[in-house]
Design a protein around this motif. Structure first.
Motif, mmCIF file in Angstrom:
data_model
loop_
_atom_site.group_PDB
_atom_site.id
_atom_site.type_symbol
_atom_site.label_atom_id
_atom_site.label_comp_id
_atom_site.label_asym_id
_atom_site.label_seq_id
_atom_site.Cartn_x
_atom_site.Cartn_y
_atom_site.Cartn_z
ATOM 1 N N ASP A 267 0.799 -1.216 0.000
ATOM 2 C CA ASP A 267 0.000 0.000 0.000
ATOM 3 C C ASP A 267 0.837 1.273 0.000
ATOM 4 O OD1 ASP A 267 1.034 -0.452 2.511
ATOM 5 O OD2 ASP A 267 -0.790 0.114 3.588
ATOM 6 N N GLU A 268 2.105 1.165 -0.369
ATOM 7 C CA GLU A 268 2.945 2.361 -0.416
ATOM 8 C C GLU A 268 3.634 2.468 -1.767
ATOM 9 O OE1 GLU A 268 7.000 1.010 1.581
ATOM 10 O OE2 GLU A 268 5.416 1.065 3.090
ATOM 11 N N PRO A 269 3.313 3.460 -2.561
ATOM 12 C CA PRO A 269 2.389 4.558 -2.294
ATOM 13 C C PRO A 269 0.929 4.111 -2.419
ATOM 14 C CG PRO A 269 3.180 4.720 -4.534
ATOM 15 C CD PRO A 269 3.937 3.584 -3.894
ATOM 16 N N GLU A 270 0.013 5.047 -2.181
ATOM 17 C CA GLU A 270 -1.416 4.736 -2.232
ATOM 18 C C GLU A 270 -1.862 4.432 -3.661
ATOM 19 O OE1 GLU A 270 -3.085 8.290 -0.637
ATOM 20 O OE2 GLU A 270 -2.848 7.661 1.450
ATOM 21 N N GLU B 120 -3.913 4.920 -6.985
ATOM 22 C CA GLU B 120 -4.397 6.123 -7.657
ATOM 23 C C GLU B 120 -5.745 5.893 -8.332
ATOM 24 O OE1 GLU B 120 -1.504 7.782 -10.286
ATOM 25 O OE2 GLU B 120 0.082 7.813 -8.774
ATOM 26 N N VAL C 266 -8.297 -1.365 2.485
ATOM 27 C CA VAL C 266 -8.732 -0.644 1.286
ATOM 28 C C VAL C 266 -10.104 -0.010 1.495
ATOM 29 C CG1 VAL C 266 -9.230 -0.814 -1.181
ATOM 30 C CG2 VAL C 266 -7.383 -2.186 -0.198
ATOM 31 N N GLU D 109 -10.350 2.612 4.150
ATOM 32 C CA GLU D 109 -9.473 3.756 3.940
ATOM 33 C C GLU D 109 -9.869 4.615 2.745
ATOM 34 O OE1 GLU D 109 -6.938 4.642 5.930
ATOM 35 O OE2 GLU D 109 -7.448 3.004 7.289
ATOM 36 N N TYR D 110 -10.453 3.993 1.713
ATOM 37 C CA TYR D 110 -10.712 4.691 0.457
ATOM 38 C C TYR D 110 -12.190 4.646 0.072
ATOM 39 C CZ TYR D 110 -5.655 3.989 -0.063
ATOM 40 O OH TYR D 110 -4.302 3.961 0.131
ATOM 41 N N PRO E 56 -8.879 8.972 -0.416
ATOM 42 C CA PRO E 56 -9.023 8.625 1.003
ATOM 43 C C PRO E 56 -10.327 9.172 1.558
ATOM 44 C CG PRO E 56 -6.830 9.492 0.549
ATOM 45 C CD PRO E 56 -7.650 9.731 -0.690
ATOM 46 N N GLU F 254 -10.024 12.753 2.933
ATOM 47 C CA GLU F 254 -9.187 13.682 2.181
ATOM 48 C C GLU F 254 -9.795 15.088 2.114
ATOM 49 O OE1 GLU F 254 -8.587 12.988 -1.970
ATOM 50 O OE2 GLU F 254 -10.713 12.741 -2.390
#
Length: 363
Positions: A142-145, A147, A279, A282-283, A332, A335
């Motif tokens: 999960d790094e980076p998030e 897109e 996931v 978080e998103y 996110p 966000e």
């Protein structure tokens, strides 16, 4: 800058920490085996910042994040970056055998195999209870998030495929969690520094160059087989006394911890809960996964689908996702400045479309 948030006043970075001593003392042996450790672990190492510059800005000031069991190295034969992991057979007696079986020659070429490759097993001289497994250098899944939705869909597919591969070969992972799924360096053409994965390996002050998952799709891997078990192919529903892994929320482990359970059904919960927490929680934009994930994380293990059923259900669901949805930006849940990011994402979407790059990454 560094992820471990060290400060010179709190740590004397000019001295190795206790968990780093093993690596320094065995540096020559590792080199003889074909692996070069970073400068900090040379027997004659002297800090490079004794000219009164800030130590934290120097590559050799970076101590290991999990130095008691993990280090990185460069393979001398081809310059590849690898991970070295210390295992103790007395603690995890099956890990080496299972890990090497899953990455054996006859299984390694299977495209459904998402188990971390084991390049070599090194026996530490003078210590019968310490071996080193050599693996590729990986980073967190999960790094980076993510897109786009399509990038996450590719992750889901690979996770399910990897678990299906393991179960097909009668191995239960028993510890799938956010920490035990990783990805390769496809997105990072010049790699990254193991102690701060946002920075270059050879120049710690420069951010690591990277592409998006859409442009350079990564391969995801299941790692850490310390709790895994391999079963007799004739035993279609093995029973095993539970062992708590990294995810402590398994419903069947909350009561009667000594009652044997089917570990394959627990794996289904683990995989579903990883997606639910890592996931969907978080998103935004993953409501389409809710029916499948709800099935996978049911309290009653007997009601959960098998991994073959999961793969089939997911494939059918994937067919109903159009290009517009798959190219949609992942945001996110908490966000801010979403409108600005949407505007930037529009240009990226146009670029990918004009280049003929599909909405779901293809390796």
């Amino acid at each position: 800058m560094a992820q471990f948030s060290l400060s010179d006043s709190k740590y004397d970075l000019s001295k190795l920490r206790s968990e780093e001593i093993f690596w320094r003392d065995h540096q020559t042996w590792f080199q003889d085996c074909g692996y070069m450790l970073r400068p900090r672990y040379m027997p004659d190492w002297k800090p490079s910042w004794l000219d009164n510059t800030r130590s934290i800005e120097h590559e050799d000031a970076q101590p290991l994040l999990r130095g008691d069991i993990i280090n990185d190295a460069t393979r001398l034969s081809d310059g590849a970056y690898v991970t070295l992991k210390i295992l103790k057979p007395s603690v995890h007696p099956y890990e080496v055998d299972i890990a090497t079986f899953l990455s054996s020659k006859q299984l390694a070429s299977d495209p459904l195999n998402h188990c971390v490759p084991i390049y070599e097993v090194l026996r530490v001289p003078g210590d019968d209870d310490k071996v080193i497994i050599v693996m590729p250098l990986l980073r967190g899944w999960d790094e980076p998030e993510f897109e786009t939705v399509g990038e996450a869909v590719d992750f889901f597919r690979q996770l399910f495929e990897g678990l299906q591969f393991m179960h097909k070969h009668h191995v239960a992972h028993r510890d799938i969690s956010i920490l035990n799924v990783m990805m390769d360096g496809s997105m990072y053409p010049d790699s990254w520094h193991p102690c701060d994965r946002d920075q270059m390996r050879d120049n710690f002050l420069v951010p690591a160059k990277r592409f998006s998952r859409t442009e350079r799709p990564p391969k995801y891997y299941l790692i850490d087989f310390g709790l895994s078990r391999r079963y007799d192919p004739e035993d279609k529903a093995p029973l095993e006394v539970p062992i708590r892994g990294g995810d402590k929320t398994v419903p069947e482990f909350q009561k009667d911890i000594h009652k044997p359970r089917n570990p394959f059904l627990t794996d289904i919960y683990y995989a579903g809960n990883l997606i639910r927490l890592g996931v969907m929680k978080e998103y935004k934009g993953f409501d389409f996964m809710q029916p499948l994930i709800s099935d996978m994380v049911q309290d009653d293990p007997a009601k959960r689908p098998t991994i073959d059923q999961v793969v089939k259900h997911f494939a059918e669901m994937r067919k109903n996702l159009g290009a517009l949805k798959l190219r949609a930006r992942v945001g996110p849940r908490d966000e801010s400045l979403g409108a600005v990011r949407d505007f930037r994402h529009l240009f990226a979407t146009i670029k990918y479309t004009l280049k003929g790059i599909p909405p779901v990454p293809i390796r």
